[in-house]
Design an enzyme around this catalytic site. Structure first.
Site, PDB file in Angstrom:
ATOM      1  N   ASN A 155       0.657  -1.246  -0.040  1.00  0.00           N
ATOM      2  CA  ASN A 155       0.344   0.485   0.261  1.00  0.00           C
ATOM      3  C   ASN A 155       1.161   1.520  -0.158  1.00  0.00           C
ATOM      4  O   ASN A 155       1.753   1.216   1.021  1.00  0.00           O
ATOM      5  CB  ASN A 155      -0.840  -0.043   2.019  1.00  0.00           C
ATOM      6  CG  ASN A 155      -0.210  -0.392   2.599  1.00  0.00           C
ATOM      7  OD1 ASN A 155       0.678  -0.404   2.867  1.00  0.00           O
ATOM      8  ND2 ASN A 155      -1.211   1.167   3.618  1.00  0.00           N
ATOM      9  N   GLU A 253       6.598  -1.660  12.170  1.00  0.00           N
ATOM     10  CA  GLU A 253       5.173  -0.746  11.447  1.00  0.00           C
ATOM     11  C   GLU A 253       4.038  -2.205  11.320  1.00  0.00           C
ATOM     12  O   GLU A 253       4.494  -2.663   9.823  1.00  0.00           O
ATOM     13  CB  GLU A 253       5.453   0.193  11.204  1.00  0.00           C
ATOM     14  CG  GLU A 253       6.043   1.402  11.984  1.00  0.00           C
ATOM     15  CD  GLU A 253       6.731   2.380  10.721  1.00  0.00           C
ATOM     16  OE1 GLU A 253       6.343   2.490   9.766  1.00  0.00           O
ATOM     17  OE2 GLU A 253       6.983   3.449  11.842  1.00  0.00           O
ATOM     18  N   CYS A 287      -3.179   1.461   7.302  1.00  0.00           N
ATOM     19  CA  CYS A 287      -3.094   0.906   8.572  1.00  0.00           C
ATOM     20  C   CYS A 287      -3.733   2.022   8.576  1.00  0.00           C
ATOM     21  O   CYS A 287      -4.180   1.376  10.675  1.00  0.00           O
ATOM     22  CB  CYS A 287      -1.499   1.052   8.027  1.00  0.00           C
ATOM     23  SG  CYS A 287      -0.623   2.844   8.058  1.00  0.00           S
ATOM     24  N   GLU A 462       9.452   5.534  14.612  1.00  0.00           N
ATOM     25  CA  GLU A 462      10.041   5.703  13.368  1.00  0.00           C
ATOM     26  C   GLU A 462       9.264   7.095  12.675  1.00  0.00           C
ATOM     27  O   GLU A 462       8.217   7.864  13.907  1.00  0.00           O
ATOM     28  CB  GLU A 462      10.295   5.129  12.176  1.00  0.00           C
ATOM     29  CG  GLU A 462      11.004   3.914  12.352  1.00  0.00           C
ATOM     30  CD  GLU A 462      11.096   3.046  11.394  1.00  0.00           C
ATOM     31  OE1 GLU A 462      11.649   3.351  10.547  1.00  0.00           O
ATOM     32  OE2 GLU A 462      11.373   2.110  10.955  1.00  0.00           O
TER      33      GLU A 462
HETATM   34  P1  NAD Z   1       3.248  -8.119   4.067  1.00  0.00           P
HETATM   35  O1  NAD Z   1       3.213  -8.401   6.368  1.00  0.00           O
HETATM   36  O2  NAD Z   1       1.856  -9.665   3.717  1.00  0.00           O
HETATM   37  O3  NAD Z   1       4.733  -7.434   4.088  1.00  0.00           O
HETATM   38  C1  NAD Z   1       4.900  -6.791   3.886  1.00  0.00           C
HETATM   39  C2  NAD Z   1       6.111  -6.947   3.364  1.00  0.00           C
HETATM   40  O4  NAD Z   1       7.280  -8.283   4.190  1.00  0.00           O
HETATM   41  C3  NAD Z   1       6.292  -7.413   1.747  1.00  0.00           C
HETATM   42  O5  NAD Z   1       7.816  -6.953   1.083  1.00  0.00           O
HETATM   43  C4  NAD Z   1       6.651  -9.482   1.975  1.00  0.00           C
HETATM   44  O6  NAD Z   1       7.028  -9.704   0.786  1.00  0.00           O
HETATM   45  C5  NAD Z   1       7.238  -9.113   2.953  1.00  0.00           C
HETATM   46  N1  NAD Z   1       7.641 -10.579   3.806  1.00  0.00           N
HETATM   47  C6  NAD Z   1       6.082 -11.646   4.127  1.00  0.00           C
HETATM   48  N2  NAD Z   1       6.657 -12.937   4.637  1.00  0.00           N
HETATM   49  C7  NAD Z   1       8.108 -12.162   4.793  1.00  0.00           C
HETATM   50  C8  NAD Z   1       9.173 -12.833   5.288  1.00  0.00           C
HETATM   51  N3  NAD Z   1       9.008 -14.307   5.802  1.00  0.00           N
HETATM   52  N4  NAD Z   1      10.909 -12.521   5.750  1.00  0.00           N
HETATM   53  C9  NAD Z   1      10.742 -11.582   5.369  1.00  0.00           C
HETATM   54  N5  NAD Z   1       9.598 -10.047   4.629  1.00  0.00           N
HETATM   55  C10 NAD Z   1       8.237 -11.032   4.330  1.00  0.00           C
HETATM   56  O7  NAD Z   1       2.270  -7.252   4.073  1.00  0.00           O
HETATM   57  P2  NAD Z   1       1.560  -5.998   3.057  1.00  0.00           P
HETATM   58  O8  NAD Z   1      -0.101  -6.972   3.184  1.00  0.00           O
HETATM   59  O9  NAD Z   1       2.206  -6.035   2.043  1.00  0.00           O
HETATM   60  O10 NAD Z   1       0.779  -4.617   3.510  1.00  0.00           O
HETATM   61  C11 NAD Z   1      -0.168  -4.847   4.378  1.00  0.00           C
HETATM   62  C12 NAD Z   1       0.102  -4.913   5.989  1.00  0.00           C
HETATM   63  O11 NAD Z   1       0.683  -3.745   5.622  1.00  0.00           O
HETATM   64  C13 NAD Z   1      -1.639  -4.225   6.389  1.00  0.00           C
HETATM   65  O12 NAD Z   1      -1.824  -5.339   7.857  1.00  0.00           O
HETATM   66  C14 NAD Z   1      -1.394  -2.979   6.854  1.00  0.00           C
HETATM   67  O13 NAD Z   1      -1.756  -2.007   8.266  1.00  0.00           O
HETATM   68  C15 NAD Z   1       0.312  -3.107   7.164  1.00  0.00           C
HETATM   69  N6  NAD Z   1       1.293  -1.428   6.695  1.00  0.00           N
HETATM   70  C16 NAD Z   1       1.155  -0.723   8.340  1.00  0.00           C
HETATM   71  C17 NAD Z   1       1.820   0.476   8.495  1.00  0.00           C
HETATM   72  C18 NAD Z   1       2.251   1.063   9.789  1.00  0.00           C
HETATM   73  O14 NAD Z   1       3.374   2.206   9.078  1.00  0.00           O
HETATM   74  N7  NAD Z   1       1.593   0.589  10.998  1.00  0.00           N
HETATM   75  C19 NAD Z   1       1.738   1.975   7.141  1.00  0.00           C
HETATM   76  C20 NAD Z   1       1.154   0.841   5.925  1.00  0.00           C
HETATM   77  C21 NAD Z   1       0.726  -0.635   5.795  1.00  0.00           C
END
Ligand code: NAD
Length: 493
Positions: A155, A253, A287, A462
């Site tokens: 996102n 995050e 998020c 952060e």
């Molecule tokens: P996700 O956890 O599926 O993936 C995020 C990243 O992690 C991707 O690059 C993915 O390839 C990587 N990843 C997945 N498995 C991994 C592993 N085993 N080891 C290392 N890296 C790995 O999340 P998503 O679906 O891409 O994003 C949506 C989520 O992100 C939602 O829960 C949203 O709330 C959260 N988000 C949080 C913030 C914040 O600042 N708190 C901001 C934006 C999005």
């Protein structure tokens, strides 16, 4: 939808060169309007991460010893290079993620601003000193941690990448970035941006690929002492467990299910605008979305029905259309997940708006903004992050119940409070378990402020000085200026 200048393939960027995976593997990437692949991206694995970490390690001594002003100049040139590609960047982002083009433009501007901001931060940075009378003085030296591992979600991908790249580079770290696999397109612009800005080869390395492969290899690499992660709570937990092996510093995050608490004495027009924008902008894939709306009983029916009317009137359409307010959800798998929550919601609560694909959009991952009313606190749509244009509304009777409901989930990222009673606004802000609170406003950020959540929404902060703290290790140097009293062990005889 078509788009100009799409790269034929999306490659890694390692040591200043665009390269394929060592084993030649790729994965297809599709856009969310046609759900057909438009490019193949390199599927990185441990060999590619190894090369990238080694390139970053070689670049570290020179980059980390540059003066702050020199690094700041480069950061400003990065911002210039982003701004020079503003339209292309926004159109890539909108095409790949399904974000409405007007909102993608805003994210592109914000990405440039992140670099300018952290350029200013390091030029103004001072370090601490402590004096104990005339006897001793101590000072803190901050050193960049080394090769940082940055892992980002789909996102607003480019903006979130910039949110990590800028402070890591400002601090003097070199790094390896692993962008999200569903949305690698905008990251394909970083190499030309960094090259144009004069970032030395190897300072930034990008390895594309699946989380379980490329991301995991980065987390497991012994020469990457720090992982900055933004993504889902489950992945965050898994990364913390993996990082324990090498005792890495991590910043997490994670997900959210943030409450917007609306009291009867609030400016209801402003609250309504804010609630609608807060949960449906960025396609609800945000998020900090205010995805639980808690409304005080006397205005509950009126507020809920007006929210439903507005949701029905939100313009859902092609991401490239400047009139579109909600575009296409990022990926068919995510779309299915969101639709599944809509089905769950139909059983758990009262559907008052949306819930279906808009009739004029037969293809693509589109959903009319959806409102569920009378949602109970144990409902799954109240408890779980949906990450789409779906909002749960519930009533409360008094301040105590508002706080209880606001805190009734595992998450604690943001909260929004609407009241004209300022004392109450502060009271609730202090009682709500979340990292960030807005009173009478949607999410307007000050880049100097800490960003992050509590409970299952994250670990660490952060933003501003907090980012510099994260990407550096502090070392304290104690200096005796006077006579030091030392007990003379073994000197008695
Ligand atoms: P996700 O956890 O599926 O993936 C995020 C990243 O992690 C991707 O690059 C993915 O390839 C990587 N990843 C997945 N498995 C991994 C592993 N085993 N080891 C290392 N890296 C790995 O999340 P998503 O679906 O891409 O994003 C949506 C989520 O992100 C939602 O829960 C949203 O709330 C959260 N988000 C949080 C913030 C914040 O600042 N708190 C901001 C934006 C999005």
């Amino acid at each position: 939808m078509s788009i100009d200048n799409l790269p034929p393939a999306i490659q890694h960027w390692i040591g200043g060169e665009s390269v394929d995976s060592a084993d030649g593997r790729t994965f297809p990437v599709a856009d969310p309007v046609t759900n057909t692949p438009y490019a193949n991206a390199a599927a990185g694995g441990s060999a590619d991460v190894e090369r990238a970490v080694s390139a970053a390690g070689s670049a570290f001594p020179a980059w980390s010893s540059l003066g702050n002003r020199d690094r700041a100049n480069i950061l400003n040139r990065i911002a210039d290079a982003i701004e020079a590609r503003h339209e292309r960047l926004a159109s890539f982002e909108s095409y790949d993620t399904g974000l409405p083009i007007t909102q993608a433009r805003g994210q592109a501007r914000r990405a440039a601003e992140n670099f300018r901001y952290f350029a200013d931060v390091i030029v103004a940075l001072g370090e601490e000193a402590f004096r104990q009378g005339d006897e001793q003085f101590s000072y803190v030296v901050r050193r960049p941690v080394g090769v940082a591992g940055l892992i980002t979600p789909w996102n607003t991908p480019f903006m979130l990448e910039s949110w990590k790249l800028a402070p890591a580079l400002a601090s003097g770290c070199t790094l390896v970035l692993k962008p999200a696999e569903w949305t690698p397109l905008s990251a394909s612009l970083w190499p030309e941006i960094f090259a144009e800005a004069g970032v030395p080869d190897g300072v930034v390395n990008i390895v594309h690929g699946l989380g379980e492969e490329a991301g995991q290899a980065l987390v497991d690499h012994p020469d990457v002492p720090l992982i900055s992660f933004t993504g889902s709570t489950d992945t965050g937990r898994h990364i913390i467990r993996s990082s324990a092996q090498h005792l890495k510093t991590t910043s997490m995050e994670l997900g959210g299910k943030s409450p917007a608490v609306v009291f009867a004495d609030a400016d209801l027009e402003a609250a309504l605008d804010s609630v609608v924008f807060g949960v449906f902008s960025l396609n609800g894939e945000r998020c900090t979305a205010g995805s639980r709306v808690l409304v005080e009983r006397p205005v509950y029916e009126e507020f809920t029905s007006r929210l439903a009317e507005r949701a029905d009137a939100v313009r859902v359409g092609p991401p490239s259309d400047p009139a579109t307010e909600v575009g296409a959800l990022v990926h068919p798998e995510h779309y299915e997940r969101v639709l599944n929550y809509v089905e769950i919601g139909r059983k758990e609560a009262r559907l008052v708006a949306g819930g279906t694909r808009p009739a004029h959009l037969p293809d693509g991952n589109y959903l009319q903004p959806t409102v569920f009313a009378d949602v109970s606190r144990d409902a799954r749509i109240f408890q779980e992050e949906i990450f789409g244009p779906v909002v749960a509304v519930a009533a409360f009777d008094d301040e105590a119940e508002a706080i209880e409901l606001a805190n009734a989930t595992q998450f604690g990222l943001a909260a929004y409070i609407w009241t004209s009673n300022l004392k109450r606004g502060h009271r609730i802000a202090h009682a709500v378990e979340s990292g960030m609170i807005w009173i009478n406003s949607h999410n307007v950020r000050d880049l100097r402020a800490p960003f992050g959540g509590v409970k299952a929404s994250g670990v660490g902060r952060e933003g501003g000085a907090h980012s510099i703290d994260f990407y550096t290790e502090s070392k304290i140097v104690h200096v005796a200026l006077g006579e030091v009293h030392t007990p003379r062990f073994g000197a008695a005889s």
